[in-house]
Design a protein around this motif. Sequence first.
Motif, PDB file in Angstrom:
ATOM      1  N   GLY A 171      16.023  47.898 110.499  1.00  0.00           N
ATOM      2  CA  GLY A 171      16.321  49.308 110.252  1.00  0.00           C
ATOM      3  C   GLY A 171      15.218  49.942 109.411  1.00  0.00           C
ATOM      4  O   GLY A 171      14.842  51.098 109.629  1.00  0.00           O
ATOM      5  N   THR A 172      14.698  49.189 108.461  1.00  0.00           N
ATOM      6  CA  THR A 172      13.645  49.723 107.587  1.00  0.00           C
ATOM      7  C   THR A 172      12.420  50.124 108.412  1.00  0.00           C
ATOM      8  O   THR A 172      11.873  51.217 108.243  1.00  0.00           O
ATOM      9  CB  THR A 172      13.229  48.654 106.541  1.00  0.00           C
ATOM     10  OG1 THR A 172      14.394  48.218 105.859  1.00  0.00           O
ATOM     11  CG2 THR A 172      12.238  49.203 105.552  1.00  0.00           C
ATOM     12  N   THR A 173      12.011  49.226 109.310  1.00  0.00           N
ATOM     13  CA  THR A 173      10.848  49.531 110.161  1.00  0.00           C
ATOM     14  C   THR A 173      11.152  50.736 111.045  1.00  0.00           C
ATOM     15  O   THR A 173      10.292  51.598 111.260  1.00  0.00           O
ATOM     16  CB  THR A 173      10.501  48.310 111.044  1.00  0.00           C
ATOM     17  OG1 THR A 173      10.472  47.162 110.222  1.00  0.00           O
ATOM     18  CG2 THR A 173       9.173  48.476 111.734  1.00  0.00           C
ATOM     19  N   SER A 212      19.829  60.015 110.948  1.00  0.00           N
ATOM     20  CA  SER A 212      21.075  59.516 110.368  1.00  0.00           C
ATOM     21  C   SER A 212      21.033  57.988 110.330  1.00  0.00           C
ATOM     22  O   SER A 212      20.973  57.332 111.370  1.00  0.00           O
ATOM     23  CB  SER A 212      22.247  60.006 111.224  1.00  0.00           C
ATOM     24  OG  SER A 212      23.457  59.544 110.690  1.00  0.00           O
ATOM     25  N   ASP A 213      21.038  57.469 109.118  1.00  0.00           N
ATOM     26  CA  ASP A 213      20.986  56.013 108.906  1.00  0.00           C
ATOM     27  C   ASP A 213      22.437  55.515 108.843  1.00  0.00           C
ATOM     28  O   ASP A 213      23.155  55.793 107.891  1.00  0.00           O
ATOM     29  CB  ASP A 213      20.238  55.760 107.589  1.00  0.00           C
ATOM     30  CG  ASP A 213      20.220  54.291 107.197  1.00  0.00           C
ATOM     31  OD1 ASP A 213      20.932  53.484 107.801  1.00  0.00           O
ATOM     32  OD2 ASP A 213      19.490  53.965 106.238  1.00  0.00           O
ATOM     33  N   GLU A 214      22.835  54.796 109.885  1.00  0.00           N
ATOM     34  CA  GLU A 214      24.247  54.390 110.011  1.00  0.00           C
ATOM     35  C   GLU A 214      24.386  52.872 110.007  1.00  0.00           C
ATOM     36  O   GLU A 214      25.251  52.309 110.680  1.00  0.00           O
ATOM     37  CB  GLU A 214      24.840  55.038 111.278  1.00  0.00           C
ATOM     38  CG  GLU A 214      24.694  56.568 111.250  1.00  0.00           C
ATOM     39  CD  GLU A 214      25.334  57.307 112.429  1.00  0.00           C
ATOM     40  OE1 GLU A 214      26.060  56.686 113.220  1.00  0.00           O
ATOM     41  OE2 GLU A 214      25.093  58.534 112.541  1.00  0.00           O
ATOM     42  N   PHE A 264      21.268  45.247 112.965  1.00  0.00           N
ATOM     43  CA  PHE A 264      22.056  44.019 113.068  1.00  0.00           C
ATOM     44  C   PHE A 264      22.128  43.273 111.734  1.00  0.00           C
ATOM     45  O   PHE A 264      22.924  42.356 111.587  1.00  0.00           O
ATOM     46  CB  PHE A 264      21.463  43.121 114.164  1.00  0.00           C
ATOM     47  CG  PHE A 264      21.388  43.817 115.494  1.00  0.00           C
ATOM     48  CD1 PHE A 264      22.536  44.040 116.240  1.00  0.00           C
ATOM     49  CD2 PHE A 264      20.180  44.308 115.988  1.00  0.00           C
ATOM     50  CE1 PHE A 264      22.485  44.717 117.463  1.00  0.00           C
ATOM     51  CE2 PHE A 264      20.116  44.980 117.205  1.00  0.00           C
ATOM     52  CZ  PHE A 264      21.269  45.178 117.937  1.00  0.00           C
ATOM     53  N   SER A 265      21.280  43.671 110.760  1.00  0.00           N
ATOM     54  CA  SER A 265      21.228  42.978 109.465  1.00  0.00           C
ATOM     55  C   SER A 265      22.608  42.854 108.837  1.00  0.00           C
ATOM     56  O   SER A 265      23.042  41.774 108.450  1.00  0.00           O
ATOM     57  CB  SER A 265      20.356  43.758 108.478  1.00  0.00           C
ATOM     58  OG  SER A 265      19.007  43.506 108.682  1.00  0.00           O
ATOM     59  N   LYS A 266      23.265  44.010 108.706  1.00  0.00           N
ATOM     60  CA  LYS A 266      24.571  44.039 108.027  1.00  0.00           C
ATOM     61  C   LYS A 266      25.670  43.704 109.031  1.00  0.00           C
ATOM     62  O   LYS A 266      26.610  42.986 108.717  1.00  0.00           O
ATOM     63  CB  LYS A 266      24.844  45.410 107.410  1.00  0.00           C
ATOM     64  CG  LYS A 266      23.637  46.090 106.793  1.00  0.00           C
ATOM     65  CD  LYS A 266      23.302  45.628 105.407  1.00  0.00           C
ATOM     66  CE  LYS A 266      21.973  46.238 104.963  1.00  0.00           C
ATOM     67  NZ  LYS A 266      21.549  45.944 103.641  1.00  0.00           N
ATOM     68  N   MET A 267      25.531  44.235 110.256  1.00  0.00           N
ATOM     69  CA  MET A 267      26.572  44.021 111.270  1.00  0.00           C
ATOM     70  C   MET A 267      26.803  42.529 111.522  1.00  0.00           C
ATOM     71  O   MET A 267      27.939  42.070 111.607  1.00  0.00           O
ATOM     72  CB  MET A 267      26.140  44.699 112.584  1.00  0.00           C
ATOM     73  CG  MET A 267      27.124  44.602 113.712  1.00  0.00           C
ATOM     74  SD  MET A 267      26.374  45.051 115.298  1.00  0.00           S
ATOM     75  CE  MET A 267      26.103  46.789 115.129  1.00  0.00           C
TER      76      MET A 267
END
Length: 374
Positions: free
Chosen positions: A90-92, A191-193, A220-223
């Motif tokens: 997500g960061t990238t 929007s960062d979701e 997918f990091s948190k999911m």
Amino acid sequence: MKMSDRLQKAPLSGIRKMFDLAGSGSINLSLGEPDVSPPDEAVRGMSEAAAKGLNRYGPTPGIMPLREAVAYRYKRHGIESGNVMITPSGTTALLMIAQSLIDPGDEALVPSPGFVVYGPHTALSSGRPIDYKLTDDGFQPDIDDIQRKITKRTKVVFLNYPSNPTGGILSEESFKAIRDISADKNIIIVSDEVYEPFVYEGEHISFMGELDNAIVVNGFSKMMAITGWRMGFVTAGKDVITDLTKMAYHVCASPNMPAQYGILSAMPAIDTYLDGVRRTYKRRRDLITSRISNIDGMDMDAPKGAFYAFPKFGYDMTSEELAMRLVKNGLICVPGSAFGQYGEGHLRFSYAADEDKISRGMDILEKVANGIKG
Ligand SMILES: Cc1ncc(COP(=O)(O)O)c(C=O)c1O
């Protein structure tokens, strides 16, 4: 070697600072990463893909079966595979979006308190980050503040719900207000979701369906509790995905191939996995909320999403001073000021930690807080 002014001015995240100061054996409630295990299918699928020889470059926007699986998961928003790009985190994705949208001098509205990358990514793209406030009631975007801060150069508004660090979720009213501002003033919504799967009350309202004026970052990091795999995704209009794919080619050529196959294997059963994880986090959220709410001088409502508690405190000191005092007593958390100018007066605790750790951490918080009062 002289680095660019842009890079020299970019701050390092304040989140790890407290961690670096802590003694061994400290209780760490500072890190924003799941402590649960990833789905078995993901780990197995990734190892099998690597063993089978799927170790070469792949398509820049990600393998088609994974783009299709993501589109299927979000089909209620009208998403198709051409609206999806798989990214190396997500960061990238957020940096690629900033690099793709922002021209020198463009302004981006950034939530404060908010996750630490939106401002620096804007500045690294030669733009100007402008902080906007969140409301005291539910940490919604303060629409008046946003309206006041819009100029001819405003290109982007960043949003993050469910929110890090506040745990707030977006209300229907805020969603509509932001959507109207975007349409009226021609401002692109980013929007960062990434905390979308973690909502305990109410519903996550997504900008995914707003394909004409919003780009959504998820991951997918948190999911899947795979922060170390560095895998995320973006949804947007098809033309935007084509443009972002050009940027992605220059950043990474293609995302990690074995990881994509692992994630693909876990997608069919992801909702069952997430039901269990949500139940675990909700129990921990209830525990930390009731402990903090019972401390004199600390105030918070139960966070509705993500896995952070962001209480306000009423002591005569800065959040950094309070966090330092806690670190000295063996509890690591993050001062609210690490999340921007409007984060002062708060602390952030991650409750992605087991209940014993949370309880022992809250014992320390209570002792330190009582010491300050007395
Ligand atoms: C709000 C928010 N967005 C994005 C990210 C980045 O996630 P990743 O780069 O692991 O996909 C994080 C990580 O903590 C986050 O809290």
